[in-house]
Design an enzyme around this catalytic site. Structure first.
Site, PDB file in Angstrom:
ATOM      1  N   ASN A  44      15.436  59.223  36.903  1.00 24.22           N
ATOM      2  CA  ASN A  44      15.165  60.647  37.140  1.00 24.22           C
ATOM      3  C   ASN A  44      13.951  60.819  38.057  1.00 24.22           C
ATOM      4  O   ASN A  44      12.869  61.225  37.640  1.00 24.22           O
ATOM      5  CB  ASN A  44      14.955  61.363  35.803  1.00 24.22           C
ATOM      6  CG  ASN A  44      14.969  62.866  35.951  1.00 24.22           C
ATOM      7  OD1 ASN A  44      14.891  63.408  37.058  1.00 24.22           O
ATOM      8  ND2 ASN A  44      15.054  63.552  34.828  1.00 24.22           N
ATOM      9  N   TYR A  85       6.143  65.290  37.478  1.00 30.41           N
ATOM     10  CA  TYR A  85       5.094  64.822  36.580  1.00 30.41           C
ATOM     11  C   TYR A  85       3.911  64.242  37.354  1.00 30.41           C
ATOM     12  O   TYR A  85       2.757  64.483  37.002  1.00 30.41           O
ATOM     13  CB  TYR A  85       5.646  63.801  35.588  1.00 30.41           C
ATOM     14  CG  TYR A  85       6.776  64.336  34.727  1.00 30.41           C
ATOM     15  CD1 TYR A  85       6.805  65.662  34.315  1.00 30.41           C
ATOM     16  CD2 TYR A  85       7.826  63.523  34.343  1.00 30.41           C
ATOM     17  CE1 TYR A  85       7.832  66.157  33.545  1.00 30.41           C
ATOM     18  CE2 TYR A  85       8.866  64.007  33.560  1.00 30.41           C
ATOM     19  CZ  TYR A  85       8.859  65.326  33.162  1.00 30.41           C
ATOM     20  OH  TYR A  85       9.881  65.810  32.387  1.00 30.41           O
ATOM     21  N   GLU A 139       7.997  60.709  28.211  1.00 30.29           N
ATOM     22  CA  GLU A 139       8.812  59.643  28.777  1.00 30.29           C
ATOM     23  C   GLU A 139       9.838  60.276  29.702  1.00 30.29           C
ATOM     24  O   GLU A 139      10.214  61.437  29.523  1.00 30.29           O
ATOM     25  CB  GLU A 139       9.492  58.800  27.696  1.00 30.29           C
ATOM     26  CG  GLU A 139      10.666  59.448  27.005  1.00 30.29           C
ATOM     27  CD  GLU A 139      10.266  60.445  25.934  1.00 30.29           C
ATOM     28  OE1 GLU A 139      11.091  61.328  25.656  1.00 30.29           O
ATOM     29  OE2 GLU A 139       9.157  60.386  25.392  1.00 30.29           O
ATOM     30  N   ALA A 188      13.264  70.962  29.884  1.00 34.97           N
ATOM     31  CA  ALA A 188      14.492  71.148  30.658  1.00 34.97           C
ATOM     32  C   ALA A 188      14.529  72.551  31.250  1.00 34.97           C
ATOM     33  O   ALA A 188      14.027  73.507  30.653  1.00 34.97           O
ATOM     34  CB  ALA A 188      15.723  70.934  29.785  1.00 34.97           C
TER      35      ALA A 188
END
Length: 157
Positions: free
Chosen positions: A108, A115, A103, A70
């Site tokens: 999102n 990613y 995951e 985050a």
């Protein structure tokens, strides 16, 4: 910006970031990460201010798992997430792990783009993964295709 290992005095800032970023959170899990996987718990710091974190662990002989990543609101889009991912992947590589996995919520798309840019590949969907019923995409990245696990070494004899 620097990426460094989490220290106990970072706990409050990590919890602030985590509650900004995630609807469901458990503050105690981060202290468990520090106690059990402190070398895989990293923070990003800008001028003494914690702006992001990543927590992971060695899931198996060949795979590292990124449990949580985050970045603080207002600091997204400045490559902090990229730098944190690179740092934890380097730790996994030093452990001779072949894969990294994580995951991500199916909704999102911003994180999914990051990613994918970092060479994570969507592998499957876990239906109802999150407590609100949302699905998760499980993504993996090959870290070191030449790394041989103990199983590979036995099979190659």
């Amino acid at each position: 910006m620097i990426v460094r290992h989490f220290e106990p005095q970072d706990f409050g800032k990590v919890l602030e970031i985590e509650s900004e970023a995630f609807a469901e959170h458990n503050p105690f899990i981060y202290m468990n990460f520090y106690e059990m996987n402190n070398d895989c718990f990293l923070v990003a710091e800008n001028n003494g201010y914690v702006t992001g974190f990543v927590a992971g662990y060695q899931m198996s002989e060949s795979e590292g798992r990124i449990f949580s990543l985050a970045v603080r609101d207002g600091f997204r889009g400045f490559s902090i997430g990229t730098n944190l991912l690179n740092a934890i992947n380097e730790i996994f590589k030093k452990r001779a792990l072949r894969y990294a996995s994580l995951e991500v919520r199916i909704s999102n798309t911003k994180a999914q783009r990051l990613y994918r840019k970092m060479d994570f590949i969507p592998c499957w969907i876990e239906h109802g993964y999150y407590s609100d019923g949302e699905d998760a995409i499980i993504m993996k990245k090959v870290l070191s295709p030449d790394t041989k696990t103990a199983v590979d070494q036995i099979l190659s004899r």
